[in-house]
Motif scaffolding. Structure first.
Motif, PDB file in Angstrom:
ATOM      1  N   ARG A  66      43.502   5.043  -6.676  1.00  0.00           N
ATOM      2  CA  ARG A  66      43.983   6.032  -5.711  1.00  0.00           C
ATOM      3  C   ARG A  66      43.091   6.064  -4.478  1.00  0.00           C
ATOM      4  NH1 ARG A  66      46.589  11.398  -8.455  1.00  0.00           N
ATOM      5  NH2 ARG A  66      48.085  10.320  -9.807  1.00  0.00           N
ATOM      6  N   ALA A  67      41.791   6.015  -4.698  1.00  0.00           N
ATOM      7  CA  ALA A  67      40.870   5.994  -3.562  1.00  0.00           C
ATOM      8  C   ALA A  67      41.075   4.743  -2.724  1.00  0.00           C
ATOM      9  CB  ALA A  67      39.426   6.070  -4.054  1.00  0.00           C
ATOM     10  N   ALA A  68      41.298   3.606  -3.386  1.00  0.00           N
ATOM     11  CA  ALA A  68      41.528   2.356  -2.658  1.00  0.00           C
ATOM     12  C   ALA A  68      42.779   2.466  -1.797  1.00  0.00           C
ATOM     13  CB  ALA A  68      41.654   1.182  -3.636  1.00  0.00           C
ATOM     14  N   GLY A  69      43.825   3.076  -2.340  1.00  0.00           N
ATOM     15  CA  GLY A  69      45.035   3.264  -1.546  1.00  0.00           C
ATOM     16  C   GLY A  69      44.782   4.122  -0.322  1.00  0.00           C
ATOM     17  N   THR A  70      43.973   5.176  -0.485  1.00  0.00           N
ATOM     18  CA  THR A  70      43.639   6.037   0.639  1.00  0.00           C
ATOM     19  C   THR A  70      42.841   5.273   1.694  1.00  0.00           C
ATOM     20  OG1 THR A  70      43.597   7.991  -0.795  1.00  0.00           O
ATOM     21  CG2 THR A  70      42.444   8.156   1.313  1.00  0.00           C
ATOM     22  N   LEU A  71      41.857   4.488   1.241  1.00  0.00           N
ATOM     23  CA  LEU A  71      41.019   3.734   2.175  1.00  0.00           C
ATOM     24  C   LEU A  71      41.829   2.688   2.932  1.00  0.00           C
ATOM     25  CD1 LEU A  71      37.751   3.194   0.076  1.00  0.00           C
ATOM     26  CD2 LEU A  71      38.236   4.949   1.794  1.00  0.00           C
ATOM     27  N   VAL A  72      42.703   1.994   2.217  1.00  0.00           N
ATOM     28  CA  VAL A  72      43.503   0.970   2.886  1.00  0.00           C
ATOM     29  C   VAL A  72      44.494   1.614   3.847  1.00  0.00           C
ATOM     30  CG1 VAL A  72      45.197  -0.875   2.536  1.00  0.00           C
ATOM     31  CG2 VAL A  72      43.194  -0.717   1.057  1.00  0.00           C
ATOM     32  N   ALA A  73      45.029   2.780   3.476  1.00  0.00           N
ATOM     33  CA  ALA A  73      45.910   3.485   4.404  1.00  0.00           C
ATOM     34  C   ALA A  73      45.157   3.858   5.680  1.00  0.00           C
ATOM     35  CB  ALA A  73      46.486   4.737   3.740  1.00  0.00           C
ATOM     36  N   ALA A  74      43.897   4.309   5.522  1.00  0.00           N
ATOM     37  CA  ALA A  74      43.077   4.612   6.699  1.00  0.00           C
ATOM     38  C   ALA A  74      42.813   3.349   7.510  1.00  0.00           C
ATOM     39  CB  ALA A  74      41.753   5.253   6.268  1.00  0.00           C
ATOM     40  N   LEU A  75      42.550   2.249   6.819  1.00  0.00           N
ATOM     41  CA  LEU A  75      42.326   0.973   7.504  1.00  0.00           C
ATOM     42  C   LEU A  75      43.538   0.584   8.341  1.00  0.00           C
ATOM     43  CD1 LEU A  75      40.797  -2.213   5.898  1.00  0.00           C
ATOM     44  CD2 LEU A  75      42.883  -2.374   7.228  1.00  0.00           C
ATOM     45  N   GLU A  76      44.706   0.664   7.732  1.00  0.00           N
ATOM     46  CA  GLU A  76      45.908   0.240   8.439  1.00  0.00           C
ATOM     47  C   GLU A  76      46.276   1.212   9.551  1.00  0.00           C
ATOM     48  OE1 GLU A  76      46.437  -2.601   7.888  1.00  0.00           O
ATOM     49  OE2 GLU A  76      45.740  -2.941   5.861  1.00  0.00           O
ATOM     50  N   THR A  77      45.985   2.507   9.343  1.00  0.00           N
ATOM     51  CA  THR A  77      46.200   3.468  10.428  1.00  0.00           C
ATOM     52  C   THR A  77      45.303   3.134  11.612  1.00  0.00           C
ATOM     53  OG1 THR A  77      46.775   5.196   8.817  1.00  0.00           O
ATOM     54  CG2 THR A  77      46.182   5.913  11.044  1.00  0.00           C
ATOM     55  N   GLY A  78      44.054   2.781  11.308  1.00  0.00           N
ATOM     56  CA  GLY A  78      43.150   2.355  12.359  1.00  0.00           C
ATOM     57  C   GLY A  78      43.626   1.087  13.047  1.00  0.00           C
ATOM     58  N   ALA A  79      44.190   0.167  12.264  1.00  0.00           N
ATOM     59  CA  ALA A  79      44.712  -1.067  12.848  1.00  0.00           C
ATOM     60  C   ALA A  79      45.885  -0.781  13.783  1.00  0.00           C
ATOM     61  CB  ALA A  79      45.131  -2.034  11.740  1.00  0.00           C
ATOM     62  N   ILE A  80      46.739   0.167  13.378  1.00  0.00           N
ATOM     63  CA  ILE A  80      47.854   0.560  14.253  1.00  0.00           C
ATOM     64  C   ILE A  80      47.317   1.153  15.557  1.00  0.00           C
ATOM     65  CG2 ILE A  80      49.814   2.124  14.511  1.00  0.00           C
ATOM     66  CD1 ILE A  80      50.147   1.941  11.447  1.00  0.00           C
ATOM     67  N   ALA A  81      46.392   2.107  15.409  1.00  0.00           N
ATOM     68  CA  ALA A  81      45.814   2.725  16.607  1.00  0.00           C
ATOM     69  C   ALA A  81      45.121   1.686  17.475  1.00  0.00           C
ATOM     70  CB  ALA A  81      44.828   3.828  16.193  1.00  0.00           C
ATOM     71  N   GLY A  82      44.384   0.786  16.832  1.00  0.00           N
ATOM     72  CA  GLY A  82      43.691  -0.244  17.582  1.00  0.00           C
ATOM     73  C   GLY A  82      44.632  -1.180  18.300  1.00  0.00           C
ATOM     74  N   ALA A  83      45.698  -1.602  17.602  1.00  0.00           N
ATOM     75  CA  ALA A  83      46.656  -2.525  18.213  1.00  0.00           C
ATOM     76  C   ALA A  83      47.363  -1.883  19.403  1.00  0.00           C
ATOM     77  CB  ALA A  83      47.676  -2.982  17.170  1.00  0.00           C
ATOM     78  N   LEU A  84      47.804  -0.629  19.230  1.00  0.00           N
ATOM     79  CA  LEU A  84      48.502   0.052  20.321  1.00  0.00           C
ATOM     80  C   LEU A  84      47.574   0.306  21.502  1.00  0.00           C
ATOM     81  CD1 LEU A  84      50.621   2.643  18.286  1.00  0.00           C
ATOM     82  CD2 LEU A  84      51.402   0.502  19.310  1.00  0.00           C
ATOM     83  N   LEU A  85      46.355   0.742  21.204  1.00  0.00           N
ATOM     84  CA  LEU A  85      45.397   1.014  22.274  1.00  0.00           C
ATOM     85  C   LEU A  85      44.994  -0.269  22.993  1.00  0.00           C
ATOM     86  CD1 LEU A  85      43.652   3.164  23.669  1.00  0.00           C
ATOM     87  CD2 LEU A  85      41.871   2.700  21.960  1.00  0.00           C
ATOM     88  N   GLY A  86      44.692  -1.317  22.198  1.00  0.00           N
ATOM     89  CA  GLY A  86      44.290  -2.576  22.806  1.00  0.00           C
ATOM     90  C   GLY A  86      45.396  -3.183  23.647  1.00  0.00           C
ATOM     91  N   GLY A  87      46.623  -3.149  23.126  1.00  0.00           N
ATOM     92  CA  GLY A  87      47.745  -3.710  23.873  1.00  0.00           C
ATOM     93  C   GLY A  87      48.027  -2.957  25.152  1.00  0.00           C
ATOM     94  N   ALA A  88      47.846  -1.636  25.123  1.00  0.00           N
ATOM     95  CA  ALA A  88      48.089  -0.845  26.326  1.00  0.00           C
ATOM     96  C   ALA A  88      46.988  -1.050  27.365  1.00  0.00           C
ATOM     97  CB  ALA A  88      48.196   0.638  25.961  1.00  0.00           C
ATOM     98  N   LEU A  89      45.731  -1.068  26.904  1.00  0.00           N
ATOM     99  CA  LEU A  89      44.615  -1.157  27.846  1.00  0.00           C
ATOM    100  C   LEU A  89      44.499  -2.523  28.491  1.00  0.00           C
ATOM    101  CD1 LEU A  89      41.821   0.871  25.993  1.00  0.00           C
ATOM    102  CD2 LEU A  89      43.323   1.622  27.842  1.00  0.00           C
ATOM    103  N   VAL A  90      44.825  -3.588  27.741  1.00  0.00           N
ATOM    104  CA  VAL A  90      44.642  -4.925  28.297  1.00  0.00           C
ATOM    105  C   VAL A  90      45.597  -5.188  29.453  1.00  0.00           C
ATOM    106  CG1 VAL A  90      46.276  -6.229  26.851  1.00  0.00           C
ATOM    107  CG2 VAL A  90      44.131  -7.304  27.611  1.00  0.00           C
ATOM    108  N   ASP A  91      46.665  -4.419  29.531  1.00  0.00           N
ATOM    109  CA  ASP A  91      47.612  -4.580  30.643  1.00  0.00           C
ATOM    110  C   ASP A  91      47.150  -3.876  31.920  1.00  0.00           C
ATOM    111  OD1 ASP A  91      49.383  -6.137  29.206  1.00  0.00           O
ATOM    112  OD2 ASP A  91      50.596  -4.434  28.538  1.00  0.00           O
ATOM    113  N   VAL A  92      46.158  -2.954  31.809  1.00  0.00           N
ATOM    114  CA  VAL A  92      45.807  -2.138  32.979  1.00  0.00           C
ATOM    115  C   VAL A  92      44.319  -2.145  33.324  1.00  0.00           C
ATOM    116  CG1 VAL A  92      47.775  -0.597  32.647  1.00  0.00           C
ATOM    117  CG2 VAL A  92      45.598  -0.048  31.558  1.00  0.00           C
ATOM    118  N   LEU A  93      43.448  -2.601  32.414  1.00  0.00           N
ATOM    119  CA  LEU A  93      42.008  -2.566  32.664  1.00  0.00           C
ATOM    120  C   LEU A  93      41.414  -3.968  32.614  1.00  0.00           C
ATOM    121  CD1 LEU A  93      40.877   0.507  30.483  1.00  0.00           C
ATOM    122  CD2 LEU A  93      41.209   0.430  32.963  1.00  0.00           C
ATOM    123  N   PRO A  94      40.251  -4.172  33.232  1.00  0.00           N
ATOM    124  CA  PRO A  94      39.558  -5.458  33.107  1.00  0.00           C
ATOM    125  C   PRO A  94      39.210  -5.733  31.648  1.00  0.00           C
ATOM    126  CG  PRO A  94      38.611  -4.143  34.889  1.00  0.00           C
ATOM    127  CD  PRO A  94      39.555  -3.245  34.147  1.00  0.00           C
TER     128      PRO A  94
END
Length: 486
Positions: free
Chosen positions: A142-170
């Motif tokens: 159960r803890a592993a499922g929680t940790l991996v869910a946090a990992l993937e949530t971070g990956a989603i946030a990272g992907a969306l943030l990175g994709g948005a910023l690379v279009d507008v910032l150096p």
């Protein structure tokens, strides 16, 4: 998930979830901008696999050593060390436009690969000695499922943030942000995580470290030479064989040690060897195929006749949907194991991974087709990311939990490194040229077919391996009929 369902470990799991959220940011943030990074470093799309491969090679080298040190001196201490290495490497990425320097920093950043194994080993260690906890394997799952869910949530946030910023910032500014998150992560570990009991003997197998490092350097170095000299050159194959041959004296040495770096007997355990083999095969898709997914999405079909032609942010939405499906798969794992045995849940997850990638062969012409296929593969991948280290921890000897969970990541990264080499060769083969900034920087369509078929095929082989796992593997012993309420 309540603290009660985690046997009183909810506070520690919450802090470790922050760590995995940071890990997810690192894994998702850069993917939408790999084509931009390639242009920044003046390399082709196929050469992006050098970055992926170097990080996987370093992870394969460092994870067994750090995992063993976790068992010896404490999982929290090694978690802090690996976080410091990752943070320094992340800062270095933002400060250079030299490909060799970037390559070294990118490789060193791979120290984060040991975070999840150390965290799960820490949770298992605390759960197995805590009063009132009678099902440490279930709690760890159960803890592993929680940790991996946090990992993937971070990956989603990272992907969306990175994709948005690379279009507008150096790009240099964009690359600096992950380093800040790793620094905050270091502080969270230091303040919010308590050390687990240290069970292993107070010795360290230095000779074992040297032998396995030489073996992995030889093997992965040979793969790198294959990418430089091609599959027809004899030298790369000789180096690969030499690296594999060094595993023989390593295994013999380990069998003679009272406290080995890697207890090679675990590879003969009927409940563990299928997990390790599955992890290696799983690494082909979950680690080796991410760069090709990004570069395929960014390839302009109007120029070369294939690809999706997406911009940075649109690519990040694709990556974000994929990692969201990983989070769904991780969270569904505990639910699935209420109705079927854990090994059956793993078997089904492998079939989903295989189906998702094999469907890409006929269905890759539109954004919706690729998205659907990746969601199917992602659900299965998320379950496997959560299940494999938890399964290893449940099946391993108590004093070897860090090593066993670390081995799932080590063999997974070796599988990813092999795939990175193969996929890099496949994407480069048949290209009309290598001039950066022209259409010839794109990978070949035949190469992408190879990626999808290999990912699907290895997942099917992994599913077959899990059929050999004992029926009651990865489960807790039956509890006594009457237990006091805790």
């Amino acid at each position: 998930m309540s603290a009660r369902s985690l046997g009183g470990l909810g506070g520690i799991v919450a802090v470790l979830a922050v760590v995995e959220f940071t890990s997810g940011i690192l894994q998702g943030y850069y993917t939408p901008m790999l084509t931009d990074i390639a242009r920044h470093l003046s390399i082709t799309d196929a050469d992006v696999n050098w970055l992926e491969g170097s990080q996987l090679m370093f992870s394969a080298l460092v994870v067994p050593t750090l995992a063993k040190l976790g068992d010896l001196v404490g999982h929290k201490r090694i978690l802090l060390v690996s976080t410091a290495i990752t943070g320094l490497a992340s800062f270095a990425l933002a400060m250079t436009d030299s490909f060799p320097v970037f390559l070294v920093a990118w490789a060193l950043q791979g120290a984060y690969a040991v975070w999840l194994p150390l965290e799960i080993a820490l949770i298992w260690s605390r759960a197995s000695v805590q009063d009132g906890v009678v099902e440490p394997a279930r709690i760890t799952r159960r803890a592993a499922g929680t940790l991996v869910a946090a990992l993937e949530t971070g990956a989603i946030a990272g992907a969306l943030l990175g994709g948005a910023l690379v279009d507008v910032l150096p790009l240099g500014t964009v690359l600096a942000l992950p380093a800040i998150t790793v620094t905050l992560c270091f502080v969270a570990i230091g303040i919010g995580v308590r050390e687990a009991p240290v069970r292993a003997a107070d010795t360290f197998d230095t000779v074992g470290v040297v032998l396995v490092s030489l073996a992995l350097v030889g093997f992965t170095g040979g793969l790198s030479l294959l990418r430089l000299q091609g599959p027809t050159a004899p030298l790369p194959w000789l180096v690969v064989v030499a690296g594999l041959a060094l595993l023989v004296p390593f295994a013999r040495w380990e069998l003679r040690q009272a406290s080995p770096l890697i207890d090679v007997r675990m590879f003969r355990d009927p409940a563990l060897w299928p997990v390790f083999l599955t992890a290696g095969l799983f690494g082909v898709s979950v680690l080796g195929a991410q760069a090709p997914l990004s570069t395929f999405a960014r390839t302009d079909p109007a120029t070369v006749g294939y690809g999706l032609g997406t911009a940075g942010f649109t690519t990040s939405l694709l990556i974000g949907a994929y990692v969201l499906s990983l989070a769904v798969g991780a969270m569904l794992l505990p639910l699935a194991t209420r109705f079927v045995a854990p090994r059956i849940a793993l078997f089904g997850a492998c079939l989903l991974v295989a189906g998702g990638y094999l469907l890409l062969v006929p269905f890759h012409d539109t954004y919706g087709q690729v998205l659907t296929c990746m969601v199917v593969a992602g659900i299965g991948s998320g379950a496997l990311v959560a299940a494999l280290p938890a399964a290893a921890a449940a099946a391993a000897p108590p004093e070897q939990t860090g090593v066993a969970t670390g081995l799932t990541n080590s063999v997974k990264t070796v599988g990813g490194a092999i795939a990175s080499c193969v996929f890099g060769l496949a994407l480069l083969h048949g290209a009309g040229g290598t001039a950066v900034g022209t259409a010839t920087t794109a990978g070949t369509l035949t190469g992408y077919y190879t990626v999808w078929i290999v990912c699907g095929g290895t997942a099917l082989v992994a599913a077959t391996c899990l059929l050999f796992v004992p029926k009651h593997a990865f489960t807790d012993p039956a509890a006594p009929a009457a237990l006091p309420t805790v």
